[in-house]
Design an enzyme around this catalytic site. Structure first.
Site, short mmCIF file in Angstrom:
data_model
loop_
_atom_site.label_atom_id
_atom_site.label_comp_id
_atom_site.label_asym_id
_atom_site.label_seq_id
_atom_site.Cartn_x
_atom_site.Cartn_y
_atom_site.Cartn_z
N CYS A 43 -36.78 -11.71 15.08
CA CYS A 43 -37.41 -10.89 14.91
C CYS A 43 -38.70 -11.39 15.40
CB CYS A 43 -36.55 -9.82 14.19
SG CYS A 43 -35.64 -9.44 13.83
N ASN A 271 -8.21 -5.89 11.78
CA ASN A 271 -7.11 -5.32 11.79
C ASN A 271 -6.55 -6.47 10.70
OD1 ASN A 271 -8.02 -6.09 14.61
ND2 ASN A 271 -5.36 -6.44 14.17
N TYR A 276 -13.16 -11.21 8.51
CA TYR A 276 -14.14 -9.89 8.60
C TYR A 276 -15.22 -10.37 9.67
CZ TYR A 276 -12.76 -9.42 3.34
OH TYR A 276 -12.25 -9.12 1.84
N ALA A 277 -15.87 -9.58 9.98
CA ALA A 277 -16.61 -9.48 11.26
C ALA A 277 -17.29 -8.51 10.90
CB ALA A 277 -15.79 -8.83 12.51
#
Length: 445
Positions: A43, A271, A276-277
């Site tokens: 950022c 799924n 994990y995401a």
């Protein structure tokens, strides 16, 4: 001993690794990323280009050596994960320096692949100096170009967060800026009346703005626009959107949601419960409506990293919906927003009423005060808060922070009257603008 592999070493990836090590001193943790640097403050890159941040290396929060020494976490940069074998629970990795490929096993896998700045297919694009700003190296390339070529003019395509931040920072370097935007008004996540005020600020600062236009053809320094106009500028910055990097997940058979992001449950699991995401490439849901929502911002990525780490450690915390709370500086103005805007409410056919308060950031008799516009949307029957936007020169962010907290807590528009907020002449008024919105709404019962 559990082995956790993380794909992506920026933002969510690096944060999840640190959280995992904090809660689990024994796990084997490895990170792979195809970039040359890790854990940088993305950022801050527009402000490093504009030389507001003088030392771009201050954006680098950590390096592999530090992660190894302080946290016993292996970080492998210039390593691209090219495939996932879910059955065998292993990934395929390519060393981008040597070309070597190898397999790495995992017990748990966290995907934090981020997104890629969209580059449209424009005839003649290869003839021009075109940049995108998504990574630390993108920032270095833009800085090097400006320093070596001494450009006098720039076209920025896209007036979202990055486009507007770049317009300000490029202009502050003394470079003439042409800003073009495909939609009718800039920052489409804002209400139109708020957006128009930002457009005035751009014009006051001599940024040449064209809306309802986009680049259709490029011939070196010449850009032809969809409205027939032609621009002559030295270089171009494309900031028309962010595409989530879901190729790896899709190839592995992980579910992709309607927003284009990787679908996750309340604990950031895909799924496949072993995978994990988190971050910009994931689909979540809106806190107000419950509808699918993708918010490619820093706060959600860091929060999701914590949720995933806690779940892996056996201490599950459910994720909450997202509001998209955000803030942006444009020359002398600040604009901030949270929750639903007018267009979303209209498109979803949600009954709503809006209250607008125009006032001062703090006591008008105090010499250091600024003008402020606060706009809040709510349900006319339940009085439930839907969203808010604020524009001004001072105190904008804290008003939206208060309202974001109020939405999260389930407060109504009338509850805003009763919030006991800080007051002293340099900071507010006896009835803060947030209180005033609540009082004004009382008249609409």
């Amino acid at each position: 001993m559990e082995k956790i592999i993380i794909v992506g070493a920026v933002g969510g990836g690096a944060t999840s690794a640190g959280q995992l090590r904090f809660y689990n001193k024994n796990a084997i943790i490895k990170i792979f990323d195809r970039d040359t640097v890790m854990s940088y403050a993305a950022c801050g890159t527009p402000y490093a280009i504009g030389e507001v941040i003088e030392d771009e290396e201050s954006l680098l929060m950590a390096n592999p050596e530090q992660f190894k020494e302080k946290r016993n976490i292996e970080v492998h940069l210039k390593h691209e994960v090219t495939g996932i074998d879910r059955k065998e629970k292993r990934i395929r990795v390519k060393n981008l320096e040597t070309g070597e490929q190898f397999l790495e096993s995992y017990d748990k896998l966290i995907l934090s692949p981020g997104g890629t700045a969209v580059m449209p297919d424009i005839k003649g694009a290869q003839t021009a100096d075109i940049f995108r700003l998504r990574s630390y190296n993108d920032m270095l390339a833009i800085k090097e170009y400006i320093q070596s070529h001494k450009p006098q003019s720039c076209t920025i395509s896209g007036a979202g967060f990055i486009g507007l931040e770049m317009a300000e920072n490029i202009k502050e370097l003394g470079i003439d800026v042409h800003l073009i935007h495909k939609s009718d008004y800039i920052m489409s996540i804002l209400d139109e009346d708020i957006s128009r005020e930002i457009e005035k600020e751009l014009l006051l600062n001599e940024v040449h703005l064209q809306t309802n236009a986009y680049i259709t053809e490029i011939d070196q320094r010449t850009q032809t626009l969809s409205n027939g106009d032609r621009l002559e500028t030295d270089f171009i910055i494309m900031s028309i959107g962010l595409a989530p990097n879901v190729g790896l997940a899709k190839d592995a058979g992980l579910e992709i949601g309607t927003t284009g992001g990787i679908m996750t449950n309340d604990y950031m699991q895909t799924n496949d419960p072993s995978i994990y995401a988190i971050g910009d490439a994931t689909e979540n849901f809106d806190l107000v409506t419950g509808e699918p929502k993708r918010v490619p911002l820093a706060w959600p990525a860091h929060r999701q990293a914590y949720i995933a780490a806690k779940h892996i450690n056996g201490e599950p915390i459910e994720k909450k919906g997202l509001l998209g709370t955000s803030v942006l500086k444009i020359f002398n103005l600040t604009v901030a927003m949270t929750g639903l805007n007018e267009n979303t409410l209209r498109n979803l056919e949600i009954p709503s009423v809006s209250i607008v308060h125009n006032g001062n950031s703090n006591a008008g008799y105090y010499p250091d005060h600024g003008k402020l516009k606060l706009k809040v949307h709510y349900n006319p029957d339940s009085r439930k808060l839907y969203g808010a936007q604020c524009l001004g020169t001072k105190g904008v962010d804290k008003r939206i922070d208060v309202i974001a907290t109020a939405i999260y807590a389930g407060l109504t528009i009338d509850d805003l009257q009763a919030l006991e907020l800080c007051y002293a002449p340099p900071y507010s008024s006896p009835k803060d603008p947030v209180n005033m919105v609540g009082y004004k709404a009382d008249k609409k019962k």
